[in-house]
Design a protein around this motif. Sequence first.
Motif, PDB file in Angstrom:
ATOM      1  N   GLU A  90       0.831  -1.211   0.000  1.00 31.21           N
ATOM      2  CA  GLU A  90       0.000   0.000   0.000  1.00 31.21           C
ATOM      3  C   GLU A  90       0.868   1.263   0.000  1.00 31.21           C
ATOM      4  OE1 GLU A  90      -4.019  -1.475   2.388  1.00 31.21           O
ATOM      5  OE2 GLU A  90      -2.472  -0.358   3.469  1.00 31.21           O
ATOM      6  N   VAL A  91       2.007   1.197   0.677  1.00 33.12           N
ATOM      7  CA  VAL A  91       2.928   2.339   0.733  1.00 33.12           C
ATOM      8  C   VAL A  91       3.661   2.490  -0.591  1.00 33.12           C
ATOM      9  CG1 VAL A  91       4.968   3.298   1.887  1.00 33.12           C
ATOM     10  CG2 VAL A  91       3.216   2.091   3.219  1.00 33.12           C
ATOM     11  N   TYR A  92       4.195   1.387  -1.107  1.00 30.72           N
ATOM     12  CA  TYR A  92       5.071   1.457  -2.268  1.00 30.72           C
ATOM     13  C   TYR A  92       4.335   1.693  -3.589  1.00 30.72           C
ATOM     14  CZ  TYR A  92       8.422  -0.653   0.993  1.00 30.72           C
ATOM     15  OH  TYR A  92       9.237  -0.930   2.069  1.00 30.72           O
ATOM     16  N   THR A  93       3.022   1.534  -3.613  1.00 31.77           N
ATOM     17  CA  THR A  93       2.273   1.762  -4.855  1.00 31.77           C
ATOM     18  C   THR A  93       1.565   3.112  -4.844  1.00 31.77           C
ATOM     19  OG1 THR A  93       0.403   0.503  -3.947  1.00 31.77           O
ATOM     20  CG2 THR A  93       1.942  -0.684  -5.365  1.00 31.77           C
ATOM     21  N   THR A 123       2.438  12.473  -0.615  1.00 32.05           N
ATOM     22  CA  THR A 123       1.963  13.671   0.077  1.00 32.05           C
ATOM     23  C   THR A 123       0.558  14.067  -0.361  1.00 32.05           C
ATOM     24  OG1 THR A 123       2.889  15.215  -1.545  1.00 32.05           O
ATOM     25  CG2 THR A 123       4.319  14.535   0.275  1.00 32.05           C
ATOM     26  N   VAL A 124       0.044  13.415  -1.390  1.00 31.65           N
ATOM     27  CA  VAL A 124      -1.271  13.786  -1.925  1.00 31.65           C
ATOM     28  C   VAL A 124      -2.188  12.572  -2.047  1.00 31.65           C
ATOM     29  CG1 VAL A 124      -2.525  14.758  -3.890  1.00 31.65           C
ATOM     30  CG2 VAL A 124      -0.319  15.739  -3.214  1.00 31.65           C
ATOM     31  N   ASP A 125      -1.681  11.529  -2.667  1.00 35.50           N
ATOM     32  CA  ASP A 125      -2.523  10.378  -3.005  1.00 35.50           C
ATOM     33  C   ASP A 125      -2.959   9.603  -1.765  1.00 35.50           C
ATOM     34  OD1 ASP A 125      -2.055  11.077  -5.577  1.00 35.50           O
ATOM     35  OD2 ASP A 125      -0.658   9.440  -6.027  1.00 35.50           O
ATOM     36  N   ALA A 126      -4.209   9.146  -1.785  1.00 35.54           N
ATOM     37  CA  ALA A 126      -4.659   8.188  -0.779  1.00 35.54           C
ATOM     38  C   ALA A 126      -4.042   6.836  -1.105  1.00 35.54           C
ATOM     39  CB  ALA A 126      -6.182   8.094  -0.793  1.00 35.54           C
ATOM     40  N   ARG A 127      -3.692   6.103  -0.086  1.00 35.31           N
ATOM     41  CA  ARG A 127      -3.086   4.788  -0.333  1.00 35.31           C
ATOM     42  C   ARG A 127      -4.119   3.823  -0.905  1.00 35.31           C
ATOM     43  NH1 ARG A 127       0.389   3.566   5.194  1.00 35.31           N
ATOM     44  NH2 ARG A 127       1.935   5.222   4.926  1.00 35.31           N
ATOM     45  N   PRO A 128      -3.690   2.972  -1.831  1.00 31.82           N
ATOM     46  CA  PRO A 128      -4.593   1.922  -2.309  1.00 31.82           C
ATOM     47  C   PRO A 128      -4.837   0.899  -1.210  1.00 31.82           C
ATOM     48  CG  PRO A 128      -2.384   1.608  -3.193  1.00 31.82           C
ATOM     49  CD  PRO A 128      -2.369   2.924  -2.466  1.00 31.82           C
ATOM     50  N   PRO A 157       6.961  21.338  10.500  1.00 37.35           N
ATOM     51  CA  PRO A 157       6.018  22.104   9.677  1.00 37.35           C
ATOM     52  C   PRO A 157       5.604  21.314   8.426  1.00 37.35           C
ATOM     53  CG  PRO A 157       7.824  23.503  10.394  1.00 37.35           C
ATOM     54  CD  PRO A 157       8.179  22.113  10.806  1.00 37.35           C
ATOM     55  N   ASP A 158       4.309  21.255   8.160  1.00 39.81           N
ATOM     56  CA  ASP A 158       3.726  20.572   6.986  1.00 39.81           C
ATOM     57  C   ASP A 158       3.942  19.068   6.986  1.00 39.81           C
ATOM     58  OD1 ASP A 158       2.875  23.047   5.908  1.00 39.81           O
ATOM     59  OD2 ASP A 158       4.869  23.382   5.049  1.00 39.81           O
ATOM     60  N   GLU A 159       4.434  18.512   8.098  1.00 41.11           N
ATOM     61  CA  GLU A 159       4.734  17.083   8.111  1.00 41.11           C
ATOM     62  C   GLU A 159       3.475  16.221   8.079  1.00 41.11           C
ATOM     63  OE1 GLU A 159       7.808  14.031  10.421  1.00 41.11           O
ATOM     64  OE2 GLU A 159       6.973  15.744  11.491  1.00 41.11           O
ATOM     65  N   SER A 160       2.347  16.807   8.382  1.00 38.97           N
ATOM     66  CA  SER A 160       1.107  16.034   8.388  1.00 38.97           C
ATOM     67  C   SER A 160       0.768  15.484   7.009  1.00 38.97           C
ATOM     68  CB  SER A 160      -0.053  16.893   8.888  1.00 38.97           C
ATOM     69  OG  SER A 160      -0.208  18.054   8.082  1.00 38.97           O
ATOM     70  N   ASN A 161       1.365  16.059   5.944  1.00 37.91           N
ATOM     71  CA  ASN A 161       1.101  15.516   4.603  1.00 37.91           C
ATOM     72  C   ASN A 161       1.946  14.281   4.291  1.00 37.91           C
ATOM     73  OD1 ASN A 161       3.690  16.350   3.841  1.00 37.91           O
ATOM     74  ND2 ASN A 161       2.993  18.071   2.602  1.00 37.91           N
ATOM     75  N   GLY A 162       2.830  13.909   5.221  1.00 33.87           N
ATOM     76  CA  GLY A 162       3.576  12.664   5.058  1.00 33.87           C
ATOM     77  C   GLY A 162       4.869  12.769   4.283  1.00 33.87           C
ATOM     78  N   TYR A 163       5.369  13.984   4.052  1.00 32.42           N
ATOM     79  CA  TYR A 163       6.563  14.095   3.203  1.00 32.42           C
ATOM     80  C   TYR A 163       7.797  13.446   3.818  1.00 32.42           C
ATOM     81  CZ  TYR A 163       8.785  17.995   5.777  1.00 32.42           C
ATOM     82  OH  TYR A 163       9.416  18.778   6.721  1.00 32.42           O
ATOM     83  N   THR A 164       7.853  13.357   5.150  1.00 26.48           N
ATOM     84  CA  THR A 164       9.044  12.779   5.782  1.00 26.48           C
ATOM     85  C   THR A 164       9.015  11.253   5.824  1.00 26.48           C
ATOM     86  OG1 THR A 164       8.026  13.015   7.982  1.00 26.48           O
ATOM     87  CG2 THR A 164       9.484  14.795   7.226  1.00 26.48           C
TER      88      THR A 164
END
Length: 397
Positions: A94-97, A102-107, A368-375
Motif C-alpha cells: 500500500e505504501v510502495y504503490t 503527500t497527496v494520493d490516498a493509499r490503495p 512544519p507541513d509534516e502532516s502531509n507525510g513528506y518525511t
Amino acid sequence: MPAYMAEVRAFRAMYYYYLVDMFGRVPLVLSSSTPINDVLQSSQQEVFEFVVKELQETAPLLSTERSNRLGDYYGRLTRPVAYFLLAKLALNAEVYTANNWTVDARPDGKNIFFNVGGQRLNAWQTVVAYCDSITAMGYQLSRTYEENFSVFNETSVENIFTIPMDKNFYTNQMQYLFRSRHYNHAKAYGLSGENGSSATVEVLRTFGYDTDSVDARFDKCYFAGVVLDLNGDTIRLDNGTVLEYLPWVVDVDVSGKPYEKVAGARMKKYAIDKTATKDGKLMDNDIVLFRYADVLLMKSEAKVRDGGNGDAELNQVRARVGMPERQATLENILDECQMELAWEGWRRQDLVRFGLFTRTYSSRPQLPDESNGYTTVFPIPENIRSLNTNLTQNPGY
C-alpha cells in the motif's frame, strides 16, 4: 551460471528494495553503460514492481541453503531470504504503490494483486503465502530469545539473513552497542562507548517498564538502572558515584542537564563478546537482519488486515518469552513488533505502514507541513542531485 546470475539479480533487487523504502522515486539503472543523461527517476510503483518481478523470477534458481549458517552460502542471498523480502514487499505494498505520498490516498491491499505460484493473490494473501513458504523450509523460533544474538550465533534455527561478523576475517563493525553505552559502562567490559542512543519514552510505555506487567524482553534488550560489570561488581562514574541509567528522563535534547550522560535505557540486545576488538565494534555476533519471529508477525498482521484471525502467530512469538496471550489487533501487533524487533531496524518502516511515522511522539514535535507525510521518505542528497540534473527533490524538502 544461471544460479550465479540469479543471485546477482536478487542482490540488486534487495538494494533497490532498500532504496525505494527510503527514497521513494529512484532511477532504475540496469546497465553500467547507461549515460548519466539517460538516468531518470522512476516512480515508486515502477521500482516496487521491478523488485517484485526480479525476486519472483530469481527465487526458484536460488539455493535453499540457510544463509546464516557457516559454509558455502554463509551471508549469501538464498531462496528463504528472497521469500522474506517478497513478504515484506507485499506487506508494504500500500505504501510502495502510492506514487505521490503527500497527496494520493493509499490503495487498499485487498485490491493490489500478485501472481504467486500461478495464483492471483491480494497483498495480504501474498504475505501469508511467502511466510508459509519460509515455514515449510524448516525455520522456527529458537528455544530462547537470546540465542539469536549470542556470540557465534550462526547455529540459530530462527535467523534467516545476517551480516557475517568475524573479528579476524571481516571488517564489518557493530556500532549499536558501541554508540549506546556510557563510557565507564563500556570500559568495565574492556571496551569503549559513545554514550549515545537510548530508548524513547514511547518504548518504555510499550514495554510496560516500571510496572508489574513489564514485558520480559525489556531486560533482554535494554540496560536500565544500576549496571554491573562482567564480574557482578557495580560500575561507577569518574567521581565514584554509582552509574545508574535513568530511562524516564530521556528527551530530544538533554544537553547541559544534570542527567545528560545517564539519561535513557541503553542497548543490551547482543551478548558481550569478551574478546571483541576495535573498541568492541569487531565482534563475533553476526548482526541479525531477517529472522523467523518477524515472519510470524508479518503473517499475523496480514491475516488481520485481510479480515482474518492472526492470534496464533502473534501468541507463538509471545509464548517464547513467557508473555500471556493477546488478541491480534493491529495495535497489539505494532506493539509486539516494537518489543520483539527492538534495535533490528524495522520501526521506521512499521510506523510508515501504520500511518504513524509523522506524528508527534516522545517529546518530538511534528515538523512544519509534516502532516502531509513528506518525511515518510528521505530527501535525495544534494551531492547526488549535483551529479545528475535530471533528479528532482522529493516533495516537501
